[in-house]
Design a protein around this motif. Structure first.
Motif, PDB file in Angstrom:
ATOM      1  N   MET A   1       0.850  -1.196   0.000  1.00  0.00           N
ATOM      2  CA  MET A   1       0.000   0.000   0.000  1.00  0.00           C
ATOM      3  C   MET A   1       0.883   1.243   0.000  1.00  0.00           C
ATOM      4  SD  MET A   1      -2.979   1.069   2.710  1.00  0.00           S
ATOM      5  CE  MET A   1      -3.861   2.602   2.526  1.00  0.00           C
ATOM      6  N   HIS A   2       0.561   2.182  -0.894  1.00  0.00           N
ATOM      7  CA  HIS A   2       1.360   3.409  -1.000  1.00  0.00           C
ATOM      8  C   HIS A   2       1.163   4.290   0.220  1.00  0.00           C
ATOM      9  CE1 HIS A   2       3.183   6.998  -2.647  1.00  0.00           C
ATOM     10  NE2 HIS A   2       2.064   7.662  -2.402  1.00  0.00           N
ATOM     11  N   LYS A   3       2.268   4.813   0.737  1.00  0.00           N
ATOM     12  CA  LYS A   3       2.214   5.727   1.880  1.00  0.00           C
ATOM     13  C   LYS A   3       2.394   7.153   1.386  1.00  0.00           C
ATOM     14  CE  LYS A   3       3.970   6.195   6.602  1.00  0.00           C
ATOM     15  NZ  LYS A   3       4.967   5.712   7.577  1.00  0.00           N
ATOM     16  N   ALA A   4       1.485   8.043   1.739  1.00  0.00           N
ATOM     17  CA  ALA A   4       1.525   9.426   1.254  1.00  0.00           C
ATOM     18  C   ALA A   4       2.855  10.083   1.590  1.00  0.00           C
ATOM     19  CB  ALA A   4       0.371  10.216   1.860  1.00  0.00           C
ATOM     20  N   LEU A   5       3.306  10.969   0.688  1.00  0.00           N
ATOM     21  CA  LEU A   5       4.593  11.641   0.888  1.00  0.00           C
ATOM     22  C   LEU A   5       4.638  12.428   2.191  1.00  0.00           C
ATOM     23  CD1 LEU A   5       5.535  13.037  -2.652  1.00  0.00           C
ATOM     24  CD2 LEU A   5       6.552  11.112  -1.435  1.00  0.00           C
ATOM     25  N   TYR A   6       3.520  13.109   2.526  1.00  0.00           N
ATOM     26  CA  TYR A   6       3.548  13.939   3.726  1.00  0.00           C
ATOM     27  C   TYR A   6       3.673  13.088   4.993  1.00  0.00           C
ATOM     28  CZ  TYR A   6      -1.399  13.071   4.961  1.00  0.00           C
ATOM     29  OH  TYR A   6      -2.581  12.496   5.338  1.00  0.00           O
ATOM     30  N   ARG A   7       3.284  11.796   4.893  1.00  0.00           N
ATOM     31  CA  ARG A   7       3.477  10.877   6.020  1.00  0.00           C
ATOM     32  C   ARG A   7       4.885  10.275   6.004  1.00  0.00           C
ATOM     33  NH1 ARG A   7      -0.749   6.436   5.959  1.00  0.00           N
ATOM     34  NH2 ARG A   7       0.190   5.970   7.989  1.00  0.00           N
ATOM     35  N   SER A   8       5.341   9.902   4.819  1.00  0.00           N
ATOM     36  CA  SER A   8       6.682   9.312   4.701  1.00  0.00           C
ATOM     37  C   SER A   8       7.777  10.288   5.091  1.00  0.00           C
ATOM     38  CB  SER A   8       6.918   8.835   3.261  1.00  0.00           C
ATOM     39  OG  SER A   8       5.985   7.863   2.900  1.00  0.00           O
ATOM     40  N   TYR A   9       7.543  11.567   4.763  1.00  0.00           N
ATOM     41  CA  TYR A   9       8.571  12.582   5.008  1.00  0.00           C
ATOM     42  C   TYR A   9       8.157  13.551   6.122  1.00  0.00           C
ATOM     43  CZ  TYR A   9      11.002  10.868   0.912  1.00  0.00           C
ATOM     44  OH  TYR A   9      11.691  10.067   0.030  1.00  0.00           O
ATOM     45  N   ARG A  10       7.360  13.064   7.064  1.00  0.00           N
ATOM     46  CA  ARG A  10       7.027  13.879   8.230  1.00  0.00           C
ATOM     47  C   ARG A  10       8.312  14.152   9.014  1.00  0.00           C
ATOM     48  NH1 ARG A  10       2.480  14.906  11.274  1.00  0.00           N
ATOM     49  NH2 ARG A  10       1.202  13.384  10.149  1.00  0.00           N
ATOM     50  N   PRO A  11       8.549  15.398   9.442  1.00  0.00           N
ATOM     51  CA  PRO A  11       9.791  15.737  10.158  1.00  0.00           C
ATOM     52  C   PRO A  11      10.005  14.840  11.380  1.00  0.00           C
ATOM     53  CG  PRO A  11       8.570  17.725   9.627  1.00  0.00           C
ATOM     54  CD  PRO A  11       7.677  16.575   9.273  1.00  0.00           C
ATOM     55  N   GLN A  12      11.228  14.305  11.507  1.00  0.00           N
ATOM     56  CA  GLN A  12      11.564  13.435  12.633  1.00  0.00           C
ATOM     57  C   GLN A  12      12.410  14.148  13.683  1.00  0.00           C
ATOM     58  OE1 GLN A  12      10.300  10.151  12.903  1.00  0.00           O
ATOM     59  NE2 GLN A  12       9.087  11.045  11.238  1.00  0.00           N
ATOM     60  N   ASN A  13      12.937  15.316  13.326  1.00  0.00           N
ATOM     61  CA  ASN A  13      13.677  16.130  14.295  1.00  0.00           C
ATOM     62  C   ASN A  13      13.488  17.611  13.954  1.00  0.00           C
ATOM     63  OD1 ASN A  13      15.620  16.661  12.175  1.00  0.00           O
ATOM     64  ND2 ASN A  13      16.449  14.634  12.605  1.00  0.00           N
ATOM     65  N   PHE A  14      13.959  18.474  14.826  1.00  0.00           N
ATOM     66  CA  PHE A  14      13.748  19.910  14.658  1.00  0.00           C
ATOM     67  C   PHE A  14      14.339  20.428  13.346  1.00  0.00           C
ATOM     68  CE2 PHE A  14      13.509  20.061  19.486  1.00  0.00           C
ATOM     69  CZ  PHE A  14      12.141  20.292  19.498  1.00  0.00           C
ATOM     70  N   GLU A  15      15.447  19.839  12.935  1.00  0.00           N
ATOM     71  CA  GLU A  15      16.129  20.310  11.724  1.00  0.00           C
ATOM     72  C   GLU A  15      15.265  20.132  10.479  1.00  0.00           C
ATOM     73  OE1 GLU A  15      20.379  19.585   9.369  1.00  0.00           O
ATOM     74  OE2 GLU A  15      19.809  18.324  11.069  1.00  0.00           O
TER      75      GLU A  15
END
Length: 545
Positions: A1-15
Motif C-alpha cells: 500500500m502506497h504511503k503518502a509523501l507527507y506521512r513518509s517525510y514527516r519531520p523526525q527532528n527539529f532540523e
C-alpha cells in the motif's frame, strides 16, 4: 500500500521542520536551559508543522541520548513514542473528543506519574473545537499542573480559544511556509525518490498550496502518480487546473495592448479546456500584482516567489505598462474576484471583466479616465488626425473627423439632476407600490420594471418604453393610474411631476417639441431684451431733443 509523501517525510527532528526557525530556536533553548514550560499553544494555518513540532518536542524532552537538543529517535523512549507504544505521550483529537467527560478523563490520568519517560506530554489537536464546559474543565489542570506534565495545544483558529486558556500558555505562531522553502524541500524529496522534476512545476505546486507544506506534498504525490517519475510543468498545470505561465503572459499582454478580441479568445480557450474561471481571475490578480511590484521595487527576491526566468519576463512586461493602468486593472479584477463567489454565470462575469480591463472606455473609474486621456494624447502627438466631409467614423489608432453637408450642430444629451434623481430612486418607488396593501397595484409594479429610460422637462416626467411595450403604455396611461404613480413618486422622493408615458419611437417628436419650445422661449426673451433696449434708446433720444 502506497504511503503518502507527507506521512513518509514527516519531520523526525527539529532540523527537518521547514520555515519555523524562530519557534525551533526557542524550544531548543528551553530544553538546553532546563526551562521547559507546562503549557504551549501552537497556532497557524494547516500544514505548517504544528503537530509534527509537538511530537518532536515530546521526544526531545524525554530523549535519553539527546544531542544538540534533538531527539535521537534511537533510544527506547524515542522508539516507543514513535511507535505509539508508551502511555506517557498522549495525542487527543479535540474535534471528536470535545466533551466535558473527555477532559475529566484526561484530568484523572494527569494525576499519575510517567511510566517510562521524564515528562507526560498531552498533545490536544484542534483544541478550539472543545466545548465551553470542556474548556472550563481543562482550565484548572492548566492552572496548577503537576511538574511532570506538559500540555501542547494546537489550533488553526486561536481566536476561538477563551482568554483564560490563552493566558496560561506560551503561544507560538507558525508562519506560512515560503514558496522558496517549499520548493527546496520538494526538490530534496524528489531527489531521494529518483524523480526528475522541472523547477517551474515545483514553483507552481508551492504557490498553489498557499503556505501549507502538507498540501504541497499531497499535490506533488498526485503529480508523481500522473507523470510516471518525471514531473513536467504542463503536468502540474493540468492537475491543478491553473493557467499556463505563457498563457498568463499572453493574456496580460493582450489586456495591456487593449486587444479585446485576443483577450476574449484566450478566455474562451481556457473555458473550452474545462478550467475553473475563478483560477484564471486569481492568477491574473497575482500576475498584475507582480507587474506592479516590478514597477516600484528592484529587490524582488522576497516579494515575488517565482523562478528567475519568470521574474525577468515580468520586468520586461512591466516596462510597457504604467502604474496607473495596473491599479485600474487590479481594482477591476479584485471586484470580480468578490463577485465570483455569488455569481450564477461566472463566464459572462469574466468576459465583462476582460472587456473592462482591455478597454478603458467601458470603465468609469478615475484611472480609466486618465488612461483614455493618455490614449487621446498619444493619438494627437502621432498626428494621425484627418478631416473629410462625408461621414463620421473612428478607426484603430486614428481619429477621423468628417463633416456632413449641410453642417448640423448636434448637442450631447446630458442627464439632468432630475433624471439622475428618478433613476436612483426608481427601485424605491416600485418597492413602495409593491408594499401598498391598500390599493394593491402589483400590475403597475411589474410594468414599471420594464422602463427603458426617463426624461424630465418643464416638470413633466417622461417614462419611456422600448419597442413592443405598447400594451404597457396603454395600461399605464389611464388617468387614475397616472395619478397613482405621481402620488407614489411624490411620497417617495418629495417631488411633484406630471407623468407622461411614451415609446422610444416617440422620443424624437417629444425632443423636437422641447427644442421648439426652448427656441420660442429664447426668441421671446430676445425680443423682450431687444425691445427694452430700443425703448431705452428712444427715451434717451427724446431727452436729448
Amino acid at each position: 500500500m502506497h504511503k503518502a509523501l507527507y506521512r513518509s517525510y514527516r519531520p523526525q527532528n527539529f532540523e527537518d521542520v521547514v520555515g519555523q526557525e524562530h519557534i525551533i530556536r526557542t524550544l531548543k533553548n528551553q530544553i538546553e536551559n532546563n526551562n521547559v514550560g507546562h503549557a504551549y499553544l501552537f497556532s497557524g494555518t494547516r500544514g505548517t508543522g504544528k503537530t509534527s513540532t509537538a511530537k518532536i518536542f515530546a521526544r526531545a524532552v524525554n530523549c535519553e541520548n539527546s544531542v544538540d537538543q534533538e531527539p535521537c529517535n534511537e533510544c527506547e523512549v524515542c522508539r516507543d513514542i514513535l511507535n505509539d507504544n508508551v502511555m506517557d505521550v498522549v495525542e487527543i483529537d479535540a474535534a471528536s473528543n470535545n466533551s466535558v467527560d473527555d477532559i475529566r478523563e484526561l484530568r484523572e490520568s494527569v494525576k499519575y506519574s510517567p511510566a517510562k519517560a521524564k515528562y507526560k506530554v498531552y498533545i490536544i489537536d484542534e483544541v478550539h473545537m472543545l466545548s465551553q464546559g470542556a474548556f472550563n474543565a481543562l482550565l484548572k489542570t492548566l492552572e496548577e499542573p503537576p511538574s511532570y506534565v506538559i500540555f501542547i495545544l494546537a489550533t488553526t483558529e486561536p481566536h476561538k480559544i477563551p482568554a483564560t486558556i490563552l493566558s496560561r500558555c506560551q503561544r507560538f505562531d507558525f508562519k506560512r511556509v515560503t514558496v522558496k522553502d517549499m520548493t527546496t524541500r520538494m526538490q530534496r524529496i524528489c531527489d531521494e525518490e529518483n524523480i526528475e522534476v522541472e523547477e517551474k512545476a515545483l514553483n507552481l505546486i508551492a504557490r498553489n498550496s498557499q503556505g501549507a507544506l502538507r498540501d504541497a506534498l499531497s499535490i506533488l504525490d498526485q503529480c508523481i502518480s500522473f507523470s510516471d517519475n518525471k514531473i513536467e510543468y504542463k503536468d502540474a498545470v493540468e492537475l491543478l487546473g491553473t493557467v499556463n505561465i505563457e498563457q498568463l503572459f499572453e493574456m496580460a499582454q493582450s489586456i495591456i495592448d487593449q486587444d479585446t478580441k485576443k483577450s476574449l479568445h484566450i478566455l474562451n480557450e481556457f473555458v473550452v479546456w474545462g478550467k475553473d474561471i475563478r483560477n484564471l481571475i486569481n492568477d491574473l490578480i497575482d500576475h498584475f500584482r507582480n507587474l506592479m511590484v516590478c514597477k516600484v521595487s528592484t529587490e524582488l527576491d522576497e516579494i515575488i516567489s517565482l523562478p528567475e526566468e519568470t521574474i525577468k519576463q515580468l520586468k520586461e512586461q512591466s516596462k510597457i505598462v504604467d502604474i496607473n493602468d495596473l491599479i485600474r486593472i487590479l481594482n477591476i479584477l479584485s471586484e470580480t474576484q468578490d463577485n465570483m463567489k455569488t455569481s450564477s454565470n461566472p463566464r459572462v462575469l469574466a468576459e465583462v471583466t476582460i472587456m473592462k480591463t482591455a478597454q478603458p472606455m467601458f470603465d468609469e473609474s478615475k484611472e480609466a479616465l486618465i488612461k483614455r486621456i493618455e490614449n487621446l494624447e498619444k493619438t494627437i502627438e502621432s498626428g494621425n488626425i484627418t478631416i473629410n466631409t462625408r461621414e463620421n467614423h473612428i478607426s484603430n489608432n486614428e481619429i477621423v473627423i468628417e463633416e456632413e453637408e449641410p453642417k448640423e450642430i448636434v448637442y450631447e444629451n446630458v442627464k439632468s439632476e432630475d433624471v439622475k434623481l428618478i433613476e436612483s430612486s426608481w427601485q424605491k418607488i416600485r418597492q413602495k407600490i409593491k408594499e401598498d396593501k391598500v390599493n394593491k397595484q402589483m400590475p403597475v409594479y411589474f410594468l414599471l420594471g420594464d422602463v427603458s429610460g426617463f426624461n424630465v422637462y418643464n416638470n413633466n416626467l417622461y417614462i419611456i418604453y422600448g419597442h413592443g411595450f405598447e400594451f404597457a403604455k396603454k395600461r399605464l396611461s389611464n388617468p387614475e393610474t397616472i395619478s397613482y404613480i405621481e402620488q407614489m413618486i411624490r411620497e417617495t422622493i418629495n417631488r411633484s411631476f406630471s407623468i407622461k408615458i411614451i415609446l422610444e419611437s416617440e422620443v424624437k417628436d417629444i425632443e423636437l417639441e422641447i427644442k421648439n419650445d426652448k427656441m420660442d422661449k429664447g426668441e421671446e426673451l430676445l425680443k423682450s431684451i431687444v425691445n427694452e433696449d430700443i425703448l431705452e434708446i428712444k427715451d434717451n433720444e427724446e431727452k436729448q431733443e
